[in-house]
Design a protein around this motif. Structure first.
Motif, mmCIF file in Angstrom:
data_model
loop_
_atom_site.group_PDB
_atom_site.id
_atom_site.type_symbol
_atom_site.label_atom_id
_atom_site.label_comp_id
_atom_site.label_asym_id
_atom_site.label_seq_id
_atom_site.Cartn_x
_atom_site.Cartn_y
_atom_site.Cartn_z
ATOM 1 N N GLU A 99 0.828 -1.208 0.000
ATOM 2 C CA GLU A 99 0.000 0.000 0.000
ATOM 3 C C GLU A 99 0.860 1.254 0.000
ATOM 4 O O GLU A 99 0.553 2.230 -0.696
ATOM 5 C CB GLU A 99 -0.934 -0.005 1.213
ATOM 6 N N THR B 184 2.224 1.639 -3.442
ATOM 7 C CA THR B 184 1.157 2.009 -4.365
ATOM 8 C C THR B 184 0.793 3.477 -4.233
ATOM 9 O O THR B 184 0.635 4.200 -5.231
ATOM 10 C CB THR B 184 -0.085 1.132 -4.115
ATOM 11 N N ARG C 113 1.063 6.404 -6.976
ATOM 12 C CA ARG C 113 -0.085 7.238 -7.348
ATOM 13 C C ARG C 113 0.238 8.722 -7.181
ATOM 14 O O ARG C 113 -0.165 9.549 -8.011
ATOM 15 C CB ARG C 113 -1.295 6.862 -6.488
ATOM 16 N N ASP D 174 -4.305 6.409 -13.037
ATOM 17 C CA ASP D 174 -4.388 6.137 -11.607
ATOM 18 C C ASP D 174 -4.891 4.713 -11.359
ATOM 19 O O ASP D 174 -4.385 4.009 -10.472
ATOM 20 C CB ASP D 174 -5.315 7.159 -10.951
ATOM 21 N N GLU D 175 -5.855 4.259 -12.150
ATOM 22 C CA GLU D 175 -6.359 2.888 -12.004
ATOM 23 C C GLU D 175 -5.271 1.869 -12.322
ATOM 24 O O GLU D 175 -5.206 0.797 -11.694
ATOM 25 C CB GLU D 175 -7.559 2.674 -12.918
ATOM 26 N N GLN E 76 -3.118 1.568 -9.275
ATOM 27 C CA GLN E 76 -3.847 0.851 -8.228
ATOM 28 C C GLN E 76 -3.956 -0.641 -8.555
ATOM 29 O O GLN E 76 -3.843 -1.493 -7.663
ATOM 30 C CB GLN E 76 -5.240 1.446 -8.072
#
Length: 503
Positions: free
Chosen positions: A211, A214, A218, A472-473, A476
């Motif tokens: 996380e 990630t 981002r 962004d996706e 993620q």
């Protein structure tokens, strides 16, 4: 001769041979030891191997021959390598993550709490085992008393005593042995709970680390987009000043710029929380890992193939399944403990000491006193309380069996869901990659046509907005794929063999 009978013999031998009397007088031991030997022979013959209550029969684990989920995107049938399963995070080839996992095993407070529970269970087993052996108490007393002059002589009397008391419960019906079985199974169940805490801890550290990476990725993507949008806004503002475009285009470009910039604080908040949560998992204060994680690194890459193992072996490997099975064994032994209360309790007791009315005569041969013999206690009426307790333990055994079966089903569900999530997220990522490439091309075409005056600026804004969302996706989804691999190894029960957490 068993270990406990040897201990009893040594205890009685020590009581009989102790030199307590004036002038080095030693008690004659032949009569004393002969009585002890006769009583022991009878009690040990009665004890034999009798054991009330049901003997535990391991429940056969029912599992399918193969996983229901279709294996794809690197998921491969085959036997898992125990070394890989024990240190599954090493396949991500991230030295920082490996270091964090080692620090978590050393410092996590929940893991230390689980270790303390194992120590407690081990001590409880020791208490049960101690009932196999005799007890020996030493006592001394000095009393002074006076009788009533009206109802007696009115004389004052002194009394002095010293000696040893020994006792041993003869486990004829196996209640003590069932108690030891119960505490042993409880210890094994608690140890598996410790392993379960370790599995969860290692997975949580990896998930929070993924996380962190990630969110950093981002943020990097958002900041790069902000730079590009600022440039676009500057160009539009200049063109508006020159009277080439309307103010609407300027405000629209400003809106999408500020909307993207508004995402930054939320991402930074999430990054701070993930770093602090990771520090707490390591048993450290929030903020301690900021320097370690300050250097931005890519999200760990998944391996090309992942062996999924055989369902029965995978389920048998999981600590929660193993713990539930041990709890079932412990509850089965409790039935025997409760059943033993239906039968009489046999105790072998002995005393050896001195009694005298004066201190000067206390150590004379005439002051010696001893006794040995069996005691029997049998509760003959309790309004059915013992039998009701046996029914209670039987009902709890049924509950433990149901819990064991439910644990197996939940474990299967967790593995199946993890397999699906791992494969499907990779398929989703592939679609996002293709969509991102198309959006990037569409944004470039819209920009070129806008500059050529073929379309209005709304086409550019729409293509930019779609591109930003897909970028962004994509980041993620990269994190989700790695996180799902972590969840998959957690579902496999991997990691608890990696460290000797129990001292």
């Amino acid at each position: 001769m068993t270990l406990r009978t040897k201990a009893i013999s040594k205890t009685m031998h020590a009581m009989a041979s102790t030199k307590l009397f004036k002038g080095g007088y030693t008690l004659r031991r032949d009569t004393f030891l002969r009585s002890v030997a006769q009583i022991l022979a009878v009690t040990l013959t009665l004890t034999g191997c009798m054991r009330v209550g049901p003997d535990y029969q391991p429940v056969e684990l029912e599992a399918p021959e193969a996983w229901h989920t279709e294996l794809q995107k690197g998921l491969t049938p085959g036997q898992m390598d125990p070394a890989t399963l024990a240190r599954w995070w090493s396949i991500l080839a991230d030295p920082t993550l490996s270091n964090l996992e080692e620090r978590a095993v050393r410092g996590n407070l929940q893991l230390k709490d689980a270790q303390a529970r194992v120590n407690e269970a081990r001590a409880m087993r020791g208490i049960s085992q101690a009932r196999f052996f005799p007890t020996l108490d030493a006592a001394a007393a000095a009393n002074k008393s006076r009788s009533s002059a009206s109802g007696g002589t009115g004389d004052e009397t002194d009394r002095y005593a010293a000696g040893f008391d020994a006792g041993w419960e003869v486990d004829i019906f196996g209640g003590v042995r069932r108690s030891v079985e119960m505490t042993q199974a409880n210890l094994e169940a608690t140890r598996e709970e410790l392993h379960g805490v370790l599995v969860s801890l290692l997975a949580e550290v990896a998930l929070n680390y993924v996380e962190v990476r990630t969110l950093q990725a981002r943020l990097e993507t958002a900041e790069a987009n902000i730079t590009a949008l600022q440039e676009t806004y500057g160009i539009n503002f200049s063109r508006h000043q020159a009277g080439l475009i309307s103010e609407l285009s300027v405000q629209e470009s400003l809106r999408i710029l500020e909307s993207t910039r508004a995402v930054i604080p939320a991402l930074e908040t999430g990054l701070e929380a993930a770093q602090n949560r990771l520090a707490v998992l390591l048993g450290e204060a929030p903020g301690n890992l900021h320097k370690v994680l300050a250097k931005k690194m890519q999200i760990p890459e998944i391996p090309a193939t992942v062996l999924v193992g055989i369902p029965a072996e995978t389920l048998r490997h999981r600590p929660d399944v193993r713990s539930a099975e041990r709890n079932l064994a412990a509850q089965t032994a409790r039935i025997g403990v409760a059943t033993a209360d239906l039968y009489p309790k046999f105790h072998l007791v002995g005393t050896l000491g001195l009694e005298s009315i004066s201190t000067g005569d206390l150590f004379q041969s005439s002051s010696r006193a001893w006794g040995i013999g069996p005691n029997v206690n049998w509760r003959i009426f309790d309004a059915g309380a013992i039998r009701q307790n046996i029914q209670v333990q039987n009902a709890r055994q049924e509950q433990a069996l149901i819990h064991y079966e439910a644990t197996i089903l939940r474990a299967q569900e967790e593995v199946e869901n993890a397999l699906v999530a791992y494969a499907k997220e990779q398929l989703r990522r592939e679609s996002i990659v293709r969509a991102s490439a198309a959006a990037e091309r569409a944004e470039q075409l819209a920009r070129d046509q806008y500059q050529a005056g073929l379309v209005n600026y709304n086409n550019v804004l729409d293509s930019q907005r779609a591109l930003l969302l897909l970028q962004d996706e994509h980041v993620q989804s990269n994190g989700a794929v790695t996180a799902n691999l972590v969840r998959l190894y957690k579902a496999f029960g991997g990691g608890w063999e990696s460290a000797q957490v129990e001292q």
